[in-house]
Scaffold this motif. Structure first.
Motif, PDB file in Angstrom:
ATOM      1  N   TYR A  55       4.251   5.553  -5.439  1.00  0.00           N
ATOM      2  CA  TYR A  55       4.593   5.392  -6.851  1.00  0.00           C
ATOM      3  C   TYR A  55       3.347   5.003  -7.651  1.00  0.00           C
ATOM      4  CZ  TYR A  55       9.313   5.444  -4.911  1.00  0.00           C
ATOM      5  OH  TYR A  55      10.443   5.797  -4.230  1.00  0.00           O
ATOM      6  N   SER A  56       3.093   3.699  -7.750  1.00  0.00           N
ATOM      7  CA  SER A  56       1.910   3.215  -8.467  1.00  0.00           C
ATOM      8  C   SER A  56       1.671   1.768  -8.075  1.00  0.00           C
ATOM      9  CB  SER A  56       2.123   3.310  -9.985  1.00  0.00           C
ATOM     10  OG  SER A  56       3.123   2.388 -10.404  1.00  0.00           O
ATOM     11  N   LYS A  65      -4.541   5.344   1.497  1.00  0.00           N
ATOM     12  CA  LYS A  65      -3.825   4.062   1.495  1.00  0.00           C
ATOM     13  C   LYS A  65      -2.729   4.051   2.567  1.00  0.00           C
ATOM     14  CE  LYS A  65      -3.075   4.337  -3.015  1.00  0.00           C
ATOM     15  NZ  LYS A  65      -4.054   5.340  -3.461  1.00  0.00           N
ATOM     16  N   SER A  66      -2.120   5.206   2.817  1.00  0.00           N
ATOM     17  CA  SER A  66      -1.096   5.287   3.868  1.00  0.00           C
ATOM     18  C   SER A  66      -1.711   5.116   5.248  1.00  0.00           C
ATOM     19  CB  SER A  66      -0.356   6.629   3.781  1.00  0.00           C
ATOM     20  OG  SER A  66       0.388   6.719   2.584  1.00  0.00           O
ATOM     21  N   LEU A  82       0.828  -1.211   0.000  1.00  0.00           N
ATOM     22  CA  LEU A  82       0.000   0.000   0.000  1.00  0.00           C
ATOM     23  C   LEU A  82       0.859   1.258   0.000  1.00  0.00           C
ATOM     24  CD1 LEU A  82      -2.771  -1.113   2.508  1.00  0.00           C
ATOM     25  CD2 LEU A  82      -3.073  -0.673   0.080  1.00  0.00           C
ATOM     26  N   TYR A  83       1.945   1.257   0.749  1.00  0.00           N
ATOM     27  CA  TYR A  83       2.852   2.404   0.734  1.00  0.00           C
ATOM     28  C   TYR A  83       3.441   2.624  -0.657  1.00  0.00           C
ATOM     29  CZ  TYR A  83       3.052   3.484   5.735  1.00  0.00           C
ATOM     30  OH  TYR A  83       2.747   3.891   7.013  1.00  0.00           O
ATOM     31  N   LEU A  84       3.921   1.549  -1.283  1.00  0.00           N
ATOM     32  CA  LEU A  84       4.493   1.668  -2.630  1.00  0.00           C
ATOM     33  C   LEU A  84       3.461   2.175  -3.623  1.00  0.00           C
ATOM     34  CD1 LEU A  84       6.700  -1.569  -2.906  1.00  0.00           C
ATOM     35  CD2 LEU A  84       7.491   0.801  -2.773  1.00  0.00           C
ATOM     36  N   ALA A  85       2.226   1.701  -3.492  1.00  0.00           N
ATOM     37  CA  ALA A  85       1.164   2.160  -4.389  1.00  0.00           C
ATOM     38  C   ALA A  85       0.855   3.638  -4.173  1.00  0.00           C
ATOM     39  CB  ALA A  85      -0.097   1.333  -4.168  1.00  0.00           C
ATOM     40  N   ASP A  86       0.931   4.087  -2.909  1.00  0.00           N
ATOM     41  CA  ASP A  86       0.638   5.489  -2.598  1.00  0.00           C
ATOM     42  C   ASP A  86       1.763   6.403  -3.069  1.00  0.00           C
ATOM     43  OD1 ASP A  86      -1.323   7.160  -1.630  1.00  0.00           O
ATOM     44  OD2 ASP A  86      -0.521   7.226   0.400  1.00  0.00           O
ATOM     45  N   TYR A 116       3.447  -4.100  -7.236  1.00  0.00           N
ATOM     46  CA  TYR A 116       3.439  -5.539  -7.506  1.00  0.00           C
ATOM     47  C   TYR A 116       4.778  -6.018  -8.063  1.00  0.00           C
ATOM     48  CZ  TYR A 116      -1.292  -6.829  -6.242  1.00  0.00           C
ATOM     49  OH  TYR A 116      -2.409  -7.129  -5.517  1.00  0.00           O
ATOM     50  N   ILE A 117       5.432  -5.197  -8.852  1.00  0.00           N
ATOM     51  CA  ILE A 117       6.763  -5.572  -9.340  1.00  0.00           C
ATOM     52  C   ILE A 117       7.740  -5.657  -8.169  1.00  0.00           C
ATOM     53  CG2 ILE A 117       8.721  -4.787 -10.732  1.00  0.00           C
ATOM     54  CD1 ILE A 117       6.652  -3.636 -12.708  1.00  0.00           C
TER      55      ILE A 117
END
Length: 469
Positions: free
Chosen positions: A197-198, A310-311, A191-195, A203-204
């Protein structure tokens, strides 16, 4: 004179006791420095990493992309892959992968194959867009779930076979720790990575973390297990004892020996040992997690719809929730030792159902507005504490049901059955939310916990002497 000397030197007894206690702690710590125990923690990380990425983290991604909640609910059926792994567990247990099996051995080769499938599936998911590639996200998530559940079957067998019985407690604790840390990465970390970056990079990034599990598989040692001839003798003795006369299993065609030994014997042994009561046990296994699995698929969409970022979810629902789950597991471990397994099972079943009502209260109180973060922390704390107690007691119970001669297939049967009904019912969760709202949905999820409570009481009455080992 002897009594006088002992009384004159009480410090000697105290020093001896202190030295003995210190030695005990040193011996206990050394157990966790053994190679198999360290390796299982890393392998547990590889086992836990993909789970949320095809479950609650995936539903958060889809909701963030404004996919309809009814559609999101149907994605819960992907998790049913974990619930049907018993159908290919005999293949993983008995058949060797060509070439790879010669290099790594039967257990590690299947674990490595599962890890590679997970990494490929997560990379594929990271390259897709929910707006245009929803179907392919479904296919790639199924690949991840299938590879992950296959890894689980092999890893359960590896964990039991790689060390003697005296180290199984340390192995279980180490595995659960690695698994929980992985859930923290694939939950809060994703969730942090999605918030920041994307979702694609999230997922990568998760796919790259599977390198930890891959390295652990290569570093670990292949366990000793029964060869084909030894397995055949165990199978033949069981069948001969059941039918009351020699069946000459070893003289039958190879396909008959495999079918009887890998598929039929684990089931025969369980029913022979438990009689008609086996049906009641299996019903209990099937319904115990109905409530929390049904609720879980809508948890992240619920938080997002309340207005949390998300954070926020990562910080409270994942990281703080992780701590409370570990606390709940620790408390339950003490309770199982003190009370046996049934009373902690009952406590866990009641708490899981009750905490769903807290979610319903939260939905009714702040319908259309964002609740304070303190409310989220309170509800998440209660939910994860109860989940830690319930899951720990349940794992202890399932472990007590399996016969070590057929651990892989029998444990796959129990773990598959415990999630199958919940995964199926949770597929309708988005439809219920869209039709009646979150508050009614969480009340329904709470009532789904009642069968587990009733069956625990029946088990306590029928088998009051049963205790965890």
């Amino acid at each position: 004179m002897t009594h006088r000397n002992e009384a004159a030197h009480p410090s000697r007894d105290s020093d001896a006791a202190s030295t003995s206690l210190l030695g005990w702690w040193q011996d206990a710590w050394r157990i966790y420095t053994r190679k198999p125990v360290l390796a299982i923690a890393l392998l547990g990380f590889g086992a836990g990493l993909p789970f949320l990425l095809v479950f609650s983290t995936l539903t958060a991604w889809l909701r963030d992309a404004e996919v309809e909640r009814t559609t999101i609910g149907f994605f819960a059926w992907i998790g049913m892959t974990y619930s049907i792994k018993v159908f290919w567990a005999p293949v993983v247990d008995r058949l060797s992968i060509p070439l790879l099996g010669r290099w790594l051995g039967q257990r590690r080769s299947w674990i490595l194959a599962g890890q590679l499938g997970i990494a490929i599936g997560l990379l594929w998911m990271g390259m897709l867009d929910p707006h245009t590639d929803l179907w392919w996200i479904t296919v790639s998530a199924l690949l991840v779930a299938f590879a992950s559940s296959t890894q689980d079957v092999a890893l359960d067998a590896y964990r039991i076979e790689v060390v003697d019985d005296e180290y199984q407690g340390a192995m279980s604790a180490s595995y659960i720790f690695g698994y929980r840390v992985a859930l923290l990465f694939s939950g809060a970390g994703a969730l942090y990575l999605a918030d920041w970056y994307s979702w694609s990079w999230s997922y990568i990034g998760m796919a790259s973390l599977m390198l930890i599990g891959l390295a652990a598989t290569l570093w670990s040692d292949e366990p000793k297990h029964l060869n084909a001839e030894q397995r055949g003798r165990v199978d033949a003795e069981l069948i001969d004892r059941l039918i009351g006369r020699p069946m000459y299993l070893m003289q039958r065609p190879a396909w008959q020996r495999w079918l009887l030994g890998a598929v039929i014997c684990p089931l025969l042994e369980f029913f022979q040992r438990n009689g008609w009561f086996a049906l009641l046990i299996l019903c209990f296994v099937a319904v115990f997690r109905l409530s929390d699995i049904t609720m879980g698929v809508m948890a992240n969409p619920f938080y997002l719809d309340l207005g949390y970022s998300k954070s926020d979810i990562a910080r409270i629902a994942k990281m703080f929730g992780f701590i409370m789950t570990v606390v709940g597991s620790g408390v339950c471990g003490v309770l199982v030792v003190k009370w046996g397994m049934y009373r902690p099972l009952l406590l866990g079943a009641v708490l899981v159902a009750s905490t769903n009502l807290l979610f319903a209260l939260m939905a009714m109180t702040w319908d259309g507005s964002r609740p304070p973060l303190s409310w989220l922390a309170l509800v998440i704390s209660a939910d994860n504490l109860s989940g830690g107690i319930a899951s720990t007691a349940f794992i202890a119970y399932l472990s007590s049901l399996a016969n070590k001669s057929y651990t892989a297939t029998q444990y796959a049967l129990f773990s598959s059955l415990m999630t199958l009904p919940g995964k199926f019912i949770s597929g309708f969760s988005g439809w219920v939310v869209d039709g009646w709202g979150y508050s009614d949905f969480f009340v329904i999820a709470a009532f789904l916990g009642l069968p587990a409570i009733v069956l625990v009481l029946v088990l306590m009455k029928q088998q009051p002497e049963k205790r965890s080992g």
